[in-house]
Scaffold this motif. Structure first.
Motif, PDB file in Angstrom:
ATOM      1  N   LEU A 119       0.819  -1.201   0.000  1.00 16.79           N
ATOM      2  CA  LEU A 119       0.000   0.000   0.000  1.00 16.79           C
ATOM      3  C   LEU A 119       0.858   1.258   0.000  1.00 16.79           C
ATOM      4  N   GLY A 120       2.124   1.100   0.402  1.00 12.44           N
ATOM      5  CA  GLY A 120       3.042   2.236   0.440  1.00 12.44           C
ATOM      6  C   GLY A 120       4.459   1.746   0.623  1.00 12.44           C
ATOM      7  N   LEU A 121       5.418   2.639   0.359  1.00 11.79           N
ATOM      8  CA  LEU A 121       6.829   2.276   0.464  1.00 11.79           C
ATOM      9  C   LEU A 121       7.639   3.431   1.029  1.00 11.79           C
ATOM     10  N   HIS A 122       8.731   3.066   1.718  1.00 15.11           N
ATOM     11  CA  HIS A 122       9.724   4.059   2.093  1.00 15.11           C
ATOM     12  C   HIS A 122      10.722   4.164   0.947  1.00 15.11           C
ATOM     13  N   PHE A 123      10.803   5.344   0.345  1.00 10.17           N
ATOM     14  CA  PHE A 123      11.744   5.553  -0.730  1.00 10.17           C
ATOM     15  C   PHE A 123      13.157   5.712  -0.163  1.00 10.17           C
ATOM     16  N   PRO A 124      14.203   5.603  -1.013  1.00 14.23           N
ATOM     17  CA  PRO A 124      15.583   5.716  -0.531  1.00 14.23           C
ATOM     18  C   PRO A 124      15.876   6.997   0.243  1.00 14.23           C
ATOM     19  N   ASP A 125      15.122   8.082  -0.047  1.00 18.78           N
ATOM     20  CA  ASP A 125      15.352   9.326   0.682  1.00 18.78           C
ATOM     21  C   ASP A 125      14.703   9.324   2.067  1.00 18.78           C
ATOM     22  N   GLY A 126      14.036   8.193   2.417  1.00 19.13           N
ATOM     23  CA  GLY A 126      13.436   8.077   3.747  1.00 19.13           C
ATOM     24  C   GLY A 126      11.988   8.505   3.828  1.00 19.13           C
ATOM     25  N   ASN A 127      11.436   9.081   2.753  1.00 16.42           N
ATOM     26  CA  ASN A 127      10.052   9.550   2.759  1.00 16.42           C
ATOM     27  C   ASN A 127       9.089   8.402   2.468  1.00 16.42           C
ATOM     28  N   TRP A 128       7.957   8.404   3.178  1.00 12.64           N
ATOM     29  CA  TRP A 128       6.918   7.408   2.957  1.00 12.64           C
ATOM     30  C   TRP A 128       5.995   7.866   1.843  1.00 12.64           C
ATOM     31  N   CYS A 129       5.661   6.965   0.920  1.00 18.93           N
ATOM     32  CA  CYS A 129       4.798   7.318  -0.215  1.00 18.93           C
ATOM     33  C   CYS A 129       3.697   6.276  -0.358  1.00 18.93           C
ATOM     34  N   ASP A 130       2.442   6.754  -0.504  1.00 13.34           N
ATOM     35  CA  ASP A 130       1.321   5.846  -0.769  1.00 13.34           C
ATOM     36  C   ASP A 130       0.534   6.278  -2.006  1.00 13.34           C
ATOM     37  N   ASP A 131       1.086   7.207  -2.782  1.00 15.36           N
ATOM     38  CA  ASP A 131       0.437   7.654  -4.013  1.00 15.36           C
ATOM     39  C   ASP A 131       0.684   6.633  -5.122  1.00 15.36           C
ATOM     40  N   THR A 132      -0.383   6.172  -5.773  1.00 11.07           N
ATOM     41  CA  THR A 132      -0.278   5.094  -6.757  1.00 11.07           C
ATOM     42  C   THR A 132       0.644   5.441  -7.912  1.00 11.07           C
ATOM     43  N   GLU A 133       0.487   6.645  -8.477  1.00 13.23           N
ATOM     44  CA  GLU A 133       1.299   7.020  -9.629  1.00 13.23           C
ATOM     45  C   GLU A 133       2.772   7.131  -9.259  1.00 13.23           C
ATOM     46  N   THR A 134       3.068   7.715  -8.084  1.00  6.19           N
ATOM     47  CA  THR A 134       4.451   7.848  -7.642  1.00  6.19           C
ATOM     48  C   THR A 134       5.060   6.479  -7.374  1.00  6.19           C
TER      49      THR A 134
END
Length: 307
Positions: free
Chosen positions: A250-265
């Protein structure tokens, strides 16, 4: 998703779908006719202030035509009043695919009654914003009402991250072995993990839909008793499906440490991840390649090119 409005008979949510913001109202109209009038007074007020595409789904406790009812007494005056309310709010009936009726009641000692009490309405803006949207009437499982599935567009695929990644690293440095592992594991993953549960679930739902469709035209005690066992089996499969989707991304922590749950991103992140994965510089074992090996340019052709 945010709550825009609340009423005893309807809750309206604000929903973001990509770049489009729209509203969806879940309706559960009162069986008391006077209270239904209060509902429509509230909906007309919402319609006047609604500035975004709007859809309404649920039990409106009315039918629009005699063809939307089998058994019982049809009221033409209530049907006209229902249509007048829909027109006053500048809404349209989206229609539906599947079973003809959405409510069933088996009165003891009398013939069963079937009605289309549940439906989906929408503003013109919603219809234009979601041209591929529609409503699917699902099999009845745990209620005298049949659930509706409002679709805004076509189904989208799911990323099988972990299974693909594990298969990719099985082959080691040999490209052909790696691709073969991905192929074998992907087919096995789809067959054992997804298809089996979904196939059984779909089969039971088709059986229930077939029985319920038959009951719309024939009164049969034998048919009335058949769905109970199917509903029990369907409940067990839903429990298995719930366990399966607990691991859904449903979401991922990107390498920069930010959490993202936006489908397109997330999709862009997946693409970038595999671009990096396939672009890695690794030692390749050329011995696994088929003979006679890689193609080459003969030396006399190279000499001609240099002229």
């Amino acid at each position: 998703m945010t709550i825009l409005d609340s009423h005893p008979q309807v809750i309206t949510l604000g929903i973001s779908s990509g770049n489009l913001n729209w509203a969806c109202s879940g309706v559960y109209a009162s069986p008391i006719h006077v209270n239904i009038s209060l509902l429509w007074n509230h909906l007309c007020g919402l319609a006047d202030s609604m500035s975004i595409p709007w859809a309404l789904v649920g039990d409106f406790n009315d039918t629009l035509a005699s063809t939307e009812q089998r058994g019982g007494i049809f009221s033409p005056s209530r049907a006209r009043h229902f249509m007048d309310n829909i027109n006053s709010c500048n809404l349209m009936d989206i229609g539906a695919s599947g079973l003809a009726f959405t409510w069933f009641r088996n009165f003891q000692g009398r013939s069963p009654v079937h009605k289309r009490l549940d439906c989906a309405l929408a503003s013109l803006c919603w219809r234009v914003g979601f041209p591929e949207g529609g409503v699917e009437v699902l099999p009845r499982l745990h209620s005298d009402h049949i659930p509706l599935n409002l679709r805004c567009g076509k189904k989208s695929g799911e990323f099988r991250w972990k299974a693909f990644q594990e298969a990719w690293h099985k082959g080691g440095s040999c490209i052909l072995a790696t691709l073969n592992e991905v192929k074998v594991d992907s087919l096995d993953f789809n067959k054992k993990v997804f298809s089996n549960i979904f196939r059984r679930k779909k089969h039971i739902e088709n059986c229930l839909a077939s029985i319920q469709s038959r009951l719309e035209t024939v009164d049969s005690i034998a048919l009335l008793l058949q769905p109970d066992k199917l509903k029990k089996e369907h409940h067990d499969i839903l429990a298995q499906e719930e366990m399966l989707w607990r691991n859904r991304i449903l979401g991922l922590h990107f390498p920069d440490g930010n959490w993202c749950d936006d489908t397109e991103t997330l999709q862009l992140g997946v693409i970038e991840y595999f671009k990096t994965l396939f672009a890695e510089t690794v030692e390749v074992d050329h011995s696994c390649l088929p003979t006679p090996g890689l193609p080459f340019i003969p030396s006399h052709f190279l000499a001609d090119l240099e002229k």
